[in-house]
Write an enzyme that holds these catalytic residues in place. Sequence first.
Site, mmCIF file in Angstrom:
data_model
loop_
_atom_site.group_PDB
_atom_site.id
_atom_site.type_symbol
_atom_site.label_atom_id
_atom_site.label_comp_id
_atom_site.label_asym_id
_atom_site.label_seq_id
_atom_site.Cartn_x
_atom_site.Cartn_y
_atom_site.Cartn_z
ATOM 1 N N ASP A 195 73.830 35.175 53.644
ATOM 2 C CA ASP A 195 74.003 33.851 53.031
ATOM 3 C C ASP A 195 73.391 33.749 51.634
ATOM 4 O OD1 ASP A 195 75.315 32.446 55.305
ATOM 5 O OD2 ASP A 195 73.398 32.842 56.285
ATOM 6 N N HIS B 147 81.522 34.403 53.690
ATOM 7 C CA HIS B 147 81.236 34.490 52.262
ATOM 8 C C HIS B 147 81.937 33.324 51.559
ATOM 9 C CE1 HIS B 147 80.691 39.134 52.781
ATOM 10 N NE2 HIS B 147 79.866 38.412 53.520
#
EC number: 6.3.4.4
Length: 416
Positions: free
Chosen positions: A12, A42
């Site tokens: 992340d 993503h």
Amino acid sequence: MHTAVVDLGYGDAGKGAVVARLCQERTVTAVVRFNGGPQAAHNVVTADGRHHTFAQFGAGTLHGTPTHLSRFMCVDPLALAAEADHLRALGVPAPYALLTVDRDARLVTPYHAAANRLRERARGADRHGSCGMGVGETAAYALAHPDDAPTAGDCASRPRLLRKLRLLRDRLTDDLGPLAAPPVEDCAAAFGAFADAVALTDETHLRRLVRGGPLVFEGAQGVLLDEWHGFHPHTTWSTTTFAHADTLLAEAGAPGPARRIGVVRTYTVRHGPGPHVTEEPELAAALPEPHNGHGRWQGAFRVGHFDAVAHAYAVEVCGGVDALALTHLDAPPRCPALRICHGYAIGGQLVERLPVGAPGDLDRQAALTRRLLGAHPAVWSTPDHWPTAVGALLGAPVVMESHGPARQVLTGATVG
């Protein structure tokens, strides 16, 4: 020169935004996915406001960059179809035309996902933090039954696929009981449609891509979740370092390794259980995440100060990086309390470096996990200039800065 991008945290950090920015100039021949599978998330937000969470397609797709799913990927055709539908809605007319898939890539099925969720639920309070999508189960089954594990190439042969799917379902059912999954015939039909829609390739395809121009190798998850170097058992069944990218380039006859870019945030986050030494719950309220939150299987999205000890460990595990991408630089002005942790207190001792060992010793990594669960931040600083401070701590220059979801600034990370 080819470029490889990995996350130096727990995931992340913004790999998708980095890869998308590298593809923006349209000089990239293709994005090669070299680990992970449908559990990747993503997030990319374009300047015109379009948002997509890339899982299996490469993060350059909105710029028209083709994706190759390597043999190190775990491919879920059902999740891929849903992702393709969303890309069409965002203006990508033919997503599958931009996709090639290595025939040897492991196939993630509803049976893997159902087994994954049963095992995680049975752990109760000792959950590992699985995404619940079956990727770990896929890897485990392939290790236990290498000749019977279904692959992307099997989708082109219905008899072979049916045999492998039935065997998979029956073995997992014998082990765990009834699985909440559709009939084998329905899965085979959907997987056959996948084989008709995408181009299935062999190892010669990557050789052609390598000769055709610069590639961007897009990693998934984060180095601190690596199957061998992460904090076991709160890890992934995937090698999240640059190792697989290096292997693919060597197999394809590339003259040398890719340029290595490590991605970090100005604050350290992780999904679910496991060590997070700098976690401070109050930061989650100060730094809300529009694209991250509590996951049914992963658990809470946890926020902490920049953990220089853990990120430096990730750099060392990778064998070093050539450059850094520092994201979320808009956060320190919004949250002036953000700091950098340089050292831990563990059992009355100051620890400023975590030991790195050879891959394969999970007992060693579990022992490290136990130590980190008892660690507390002990040495702090508040930087005047975050890119300079982070670059000095991690031993590489910051060549890309991100100041928001659609604001990335390159200062020398071009490819080609």
